[in-house]
Enzyme design. Structure first.
Site, PDB file in Angstrom:
ATOM      1  N   TYR A  13      46.496  46.600  49.149  1.00 29.10           N
ATOM      2  CA  TYR A  13      47.565  47.095  48.291  1.00 29.10           C
ATOM      3  C   TYR A  13      48.409  48.091  49.085  1.00 29.10           C
ATOM      4  O   TYR A  13      47.888  48.873  49.886  1.00 29.10           O
ATOM      5  CB  TYR A  13      46.976  47.799  47.071  1.00 29.10           C
ATOM      6  CG  TYR A  13      46.184  46.905  46.142  1.00 29.10           C
ATOM      7  CD1 TYR A  13      46.763  45.797  45.528  1.00 29.10           C
ATOM      8  CD2 TYR A  13      44.846  47.188  45.851  1.00 29.10           C
ATOM      9  CE1 TYR A  13      46.036  44.996  44.661  1.00 29.10           C
ATOM     10  CE2 TYR A  13      44.115  46.397  44.982  1.00 29.10           C
ATOM     11  CZ  TYR A  13      44.718  45.293  44.393  1.00 29.10           C
ATOM     12  OH  TYR A  13      43.986  44.497  43.534  1.00 29.10           O
ATOM     13  N   HIS A  49      45.681  31.485  43.056  1.00 29.67           N
ATOM     14  CA  HIS A  49      45.518  32.942  43.144  1.00 29.67           C
ATOM     15  C   HIS A  49      45.572  33.558  41.748  1.00 29.67           C
ATOM     16  O   HIS A  49      46.258  33.035  40.860  1.00 29.67           O
ATOM     17  CB  HIS A  49      46.642  33.509  44.017  1.00 29.67           C
ATOM     18  CG  HIS A  49      46.427  34.898  44.470  1.00 29.67           C
ATOM     19  ND1 HIS A  49      46.766  35.991  43.700  1.00 29.67           N
ATOM     20  CD2 HIS A  49      45.901  35.391  45.622  1.00 29.67           C
ATOM     21  CE1 HIS A  49      46.469  37.092  44.363  1.00 29.67           C
ATOM     22  NE2 HIS A  49      45.944  36.765  45.537  1.00 29.67           N
TER      23      HIS A  49
END
Length: 227
Positions: free
Chosen positions: A68, A192
Site C-alpha cells: 500500500y 483479484h
C-alpha cells in the site's frame, strides 16, 4: 535493501542477494531515501512476511503486487494493514469472501499477522513503493528475490497451497517453473479482490475452505482464518 534477512530464509536468498540486480536494488533504494523520498514500508518492515513465516513453516502462499502506498498502511505483509488502520477496499472484499466461505464474522481490524504466524506467507512481488505512487518500484530488482522465495516453497516436498488473486499474481507463478511443474501443490486462481474485479469471480471462489481441505487431506493441518 537495508533489512536483515530472516534466518529461516538466509540460505535460500543469499545467492539471489549476491547478484548484480540485487546490489543495484540496494543502491537504488538508498539513493531514493537519501533524496528525501518516502518509501513504504519503512526500514525494518520490508521483509516482515519472511520474518513471520520461515520457509519451513510455509503452508499457504498468498501473492500480492506491491505494498500500500498511503501513510501508515504498509507493514510488510500483502493485503494487511497495522492495527488501527482501516482495511482498504480489497481487504474488505477478502473479509466478505471469508464470511461467505467460512461463516466467520468480518474482523474490526485489518492486520493479518495471525495468518502469517500460522504459515501463510503474505508476500508481495515488489516489497517497497514510493508514497502515493502505486507500482513505482516495479522492475527495480525485487522480482528476482521474490521469485526465489516462491521457487523455494515450490521445490519443497511438503504440499502447499498457492492462492493467486488476479492476473499479476498468476503471471508471477508462471515465471517460476518449479511451481507449475510440481503436482504436489494446489494452485487456487481467481480474479483479484479489488472492487474493480471482485464480482468477476473472486466472490464465491471459496479459497479459504479449499485451502484447508487440501492441507488437511495432505496431513498438514488447517489454518484458523479467524482474525
Amino acid at each position: 535493501m537495508n533489512d536483515a534477512i530472516p534466518s529461516g530464509w538466509a540460505s535460500v536468498l543469499e545467492p539471489a542477494l549476491a547478484t548484480p540486480e540485487a546490489r543495484r536494488l540496494s543502491g537504488w533504494l538508498r539513493a531514493e531515501e537519501d533524496a528525501g523520498r518516502t518509501i513504504y514500508p519503512p526500514r525494518g518492515c520490508r521483509l516482515r512476511a519472511l520474518e513471520l513465516t520461515p520457509l519451513n513453516a510455509v503452508r499457504v502462499v498468498i501473492l500480492g503486487q506491491d505494498p500500500y502506498h498511503g501513510p501508515g498502511q504498509a507493514h510488510g505483509l500483502c493485503f494487511s494493514v497495522p492495527e488501527g488502520v482501516p482495511p482498504p477496499p480489497s481487504l474488505k472484499n477478502i473479509f466478505k469472501e471469508m464470511e461467505s466461505d467460512l461463516g466467520l464474522a468480518r474482523p474490526g481490524h485489518g492486520t493479518l499477522e495471525s495468518w502469517a504466524r500460522q504459515g501463510v506467507l503474505l508476500l508481495n512481488n515488489t516489497l517497497t513503493v514510493q508514497q502515493g505512487q502505486a507500482g513505482s518500484h516495479a522492475g527495480k530488482g525485487w522480482d528476482a528475490i521474490t521469485d526465489t522465495c516462491i521457487a523455494a516453497v515450490a521445490e519443497r516436498n511438503e504440499p502447499s497451497v498457492f492462492i493467486l488473486w488476479g492476473s499479476h499474481a498468476q503471471g508471477k507463478a508462471a515465471r517460476v517453473p518449479a511451481l507449475l511443474e510440481n503436482e504436489r501443490h494446489l494452485l487456487i486462481r481467481s480474479p483479484h479482490p479489488s472492487p474493480l474485479s471482485a464480482h468477476r469471480g473472486f466472490f464465491g471462489s471459496r479459497p479459504f475452505s479449499k485451502a484447508n481441505a487440501f492441507l488437511e487431506a495432505n496431513g498438514r493441518g488447517t489454518i484458523d482464518w479467524r482474525l
